[in-house]
Design a protein around this motif. Structure first.
Motif, mmCIF file in Angstrom:
data_model
loop_
_atom_site.group_PDB
_atom_site.id
_atom_site.type_symbol
_atom_site.label_atom_id
_atom_site.label_comp_id
_atom_site.label_asym_id
_atom_site.label_seq_id
_atom_site.Cartn_x
_atom_site.Cartn_y
_atom_site.Cartn_z
ATOM 1 N N GLY A 213 0.873 -1.133 -0.022
ATOM 2 C CA GLY A 213 -0.119 0.138 -0.199
ATOM 3 C C GLY A 213 0.814 1.181 0.057
ATOM 4 N N GLU B 83 -9.129 -3.102 -3.961
ATOM 5 C CA GLU B 83 -9.126 -1.649 -3.392
ATOM 6 C C GLU B 83 -10.520 -1.080 -3.982
ATOM 7 N N ARG C 186 -9.480 -2.074 1.447
ATOM 8 C CA ARG C 186 -9.041 -3.380 0.674
ATOM 9 C C ARG C 186 -9.666 -4.715 0.820
#
Length: 79
Positions: A20, A55, A61
């Motif tokens: 991320g 996502e 997520r």
């Protein structure tokens, strides 16, 4: 995720281990609607499905457990 879903909501597919962070957008593998990406994951060989996350807007997520639950919903658009 209960209730009505926007199956056409824009989402991105990522490797679950991509970390991320700030450059998250450039790490996406593919993009499409929520329905398209759920379908894509569910068509992968079962041993590979946990390697990816979806996502959604708002930085949520979806891991494989949530993705599989979405695919089982009565309102999941198969076509």
């Amino acid at each position: 995720m209960s209730g009505s879903l926007d199956w056409e909501a824009y989402c991105t597919l990522h490797r679950a281990d991509d970390g991320g962070g700030l450059l998250d957008a450039v790490k996406s593998i593919r993009h499409g609607s929520l329905a398209e990406l759920v379908r894509y994951i569910m068509l992968l060989p079962s041993e590979r499905r946990t390697e990816y996350v979806i996502e959604k807007a708002g930085d949520h997520r979806l891991g494989y457990g949530e993705i599989a639950a979405l695919a089982r919903r009565d309102d999941f658009p198969f076509a």
